[in-house]
Design a protein around this motif. Sequence first.
Motif, PDB file in Angstrom:
ATOM      1  N   PRO A 224       0.832  -1.200   0.000  1.00  0.00           N
ATOM      2  CA  PRO A 224       0.000   0.000   0.000  1.00  0.00           C
ATOM      3  C   PRO A 224       0.867   1.251   0.000  1.00  0.00           C
ATOM      4  CG  PRO A 224       0.044  -1.013   2.172  1.00  0.00           C
ATOM      5  CD  PRO A 224       0.726  -1.975   1.247  1.00  0.00           C
ATOM      6  N   GLY A 225       0.301   2.361  -0.430  1.00  0.00           N
ATOM      7  CA  GLY A 225       1.035   3.611  -0.443  1.00  0.00           C
ATOM      8  C   GLY A 225       1.652   3.886  -1.794  1.00  0.00           C
ATOM      9  N   PRO A 226       2.387   4.997  -1.920  1.00  0.00           N
ATOM     10  CA  PRO A 226       2.997   5.384  -3.191  1.00  0.00           C
ATOM     11  C   PRO A 226       3.951   4.302  -3.685  1.00  0.00           C
ATOM     12  CG  PRO A 226       3.097   7.186  -1.593  1.00  0.00           C
ATOM     13  CD  PRO A 226       2.659   5.972  -0.846  1.00  0.00           C
ATOM     14  N   LEU A 227       3.940   4.079  -4.982  1.00  0.00           N
ATOM     15  CA  LEU A 227       4.792   3.055  -5.581  1.00  0.00           C
ATOM     16  C   LEU A 227       6.217   3.573  -5.685  1.00  0.00           C
ATOM     17  CD1 LEU A 227       4.657   0.227  -6.886  1.00  0.00           C
ATOM     18  CD2 LEU A 227       4.368   1.353  -9.096  1.00  0.00           C
ATOM     19  N   ASP A 228       7.162   2.809  -5.192  1.00  0.00           N
ATOM     20  CA  ASP A 228       8.569   3.176  -5.281  1.00  0.00           C
ATOM     21  C   ASP A 228       8.974   3.322  -6.747  1.00  0.00           C
ATOM     22  OD1 ASP A 228      11.392   3.297  -4.129  1.00  0.00           O
ATOM     23  OD2 ASP A 228      11.533   1.620  -5.540  1.00  0.00           O
ATOM     24  N   PRO A 229       9.649   4.428  -7.112  1.00  0.00           N
ATOM     25  CA  PRO A 229      10.012   4.634  -8.521  1.00  0.00           C
ATOM     26  C   PRO A 229      10.832   3.491  -9.093  1.00  0.00           C
ATOM     27  CG  PRO A 229      10.359   6.643  -7.248  1.00  0.00           C
ATOM     28  CD  PRO A 229      10.038   5.565  -6.262  1.00  0.00           C
ATOM     29  N   GLY A 230      11.765   2.950  -8.285  1.00  0.00           N
ATOM     30  CA  GLY A 230      12.572   1.832  -8.772  1.00  0.00           C
ATOM     31  C   GLY A 230      11.723   0.608  -9.026  1.00  0.00           C
ATOM     32  N   LEU A 231      10.788   0.324  -8.115  1.00  0.00           N
ATOM     33  CA  LEU A 231       9.899  -0.819  -8.286  1.00  0.00           C
ATOM     34  C   LEU A 231       9.010  -0.632  -9.504  1.00  0.00           C
ATOM     35  CD1 LEU A 231       8.662  -3.461  -7.281  1.00  0.00           C
ATOM     36  CD2 LEU A 231       7.181  -2.114  -5.781  1.00  0.00           C
ATOM     37  N   SER A 232       8.530   0.600  -9.693  1.00  0.00           N
ATOM     38  CA  SER A 232       7.685   0.889 -10.853  1.00  0.00           C
ATOM     39  C   SER A 232       8.425   0.600 -12.152  1.00  0.00           C
ATOM     40  CB  SER A 232       7.237   2.351 -10.813  1.00  0.00           C
ATOM     41  OG  SER A 232       6.460   2.655 -11.954  1.00  0.00           O
TER      42      SER A 232
END
Length: 313
Positions: free
Chosen positions: A9-17
């Motif tokens: 949950p929460g904002p998606l990590d840019p690296g993970l995205s």
Amino acid sequence: MNTSSEPGPGPLDPGLSTIMSERRHLIGVAYRLLGSLADAEDVVQETYARWYAMSPQRQEAVNRPGAWLTKVASRICLDLLGSARARRESYVGEWIPEPLPGRSVWIDERPGDITADPAERVTLDESVHMAFLVVLDSMTPAERVAFILHDVFRYSFAEVAEIVGRTPAACRQLASSARRRLHATQAPTAPAAQRADIVRDFKRAWEAKDIDGLIGLLAPDARAVGDGGGLVNAVLRPIEGSDRIAHYLIDLVGRVPDLTILEHTVNAQPGLTAQQDGVTVAVFAFDVAGDRITHIWAVRNPEKLRPWTTRTA
């Protein structure tokens, strides 16, 4: 996908995205290499598992995560292709690549594509056609990987060499050999609109039990191949000739009166599905040359029809 690769949950990590955005591309590569959507999804899951098994420091050291993921997925596919040949030798009946439902959402262009020699260029749509995949299945694993990665996804031979474990020159030869195989088996295809009309006419003739109509739409030397995955009542050997194919199809609808034939896009081309009580029990892919159907591939193996239970509505 296992839970370790799913965002919380929460904002998606840019690296993970960035990493997760490669999933569609990876499935597209793996499906073309293996001819199985289920196996492709397993390969992608294993690829992500290997990425997340690395320490954050090792992940940060990877300059091009997308290239790393593709390399790992392709190597897994290369290993699987070797074992797949042994499995298919014991497969009951004919083996046909798993059909893709609808308009394939796994077809995607690689960013930064550069126009290549037209003689080498294979469009991504063509690379999921059933006729194309059937020829790919006759290639050696190394030929298939070199050809798909270079001709379809535009990876350099230097990049392919790292995956296949051969020199760039050897990979160039592998892709050239694969290309010759395809050119030797491919006949001029009919325009898309004409293919759709022919398949639609075929459906109408089949539903009307018009045997002469079916024969007229089939090439005299047409070939029908079925993949039942060992089903007791499946056709184990190809049916040759327009007359024999037409009689078999008429007999089939006579034995299964509640069969509903529907139009569907199969592997990015006009195709048909057969349903009983709303459940897809067979998928038909066609190859059309001129104004005649030259090949029919009928998949009845329930394992290969799982994607159709949720995507054909």
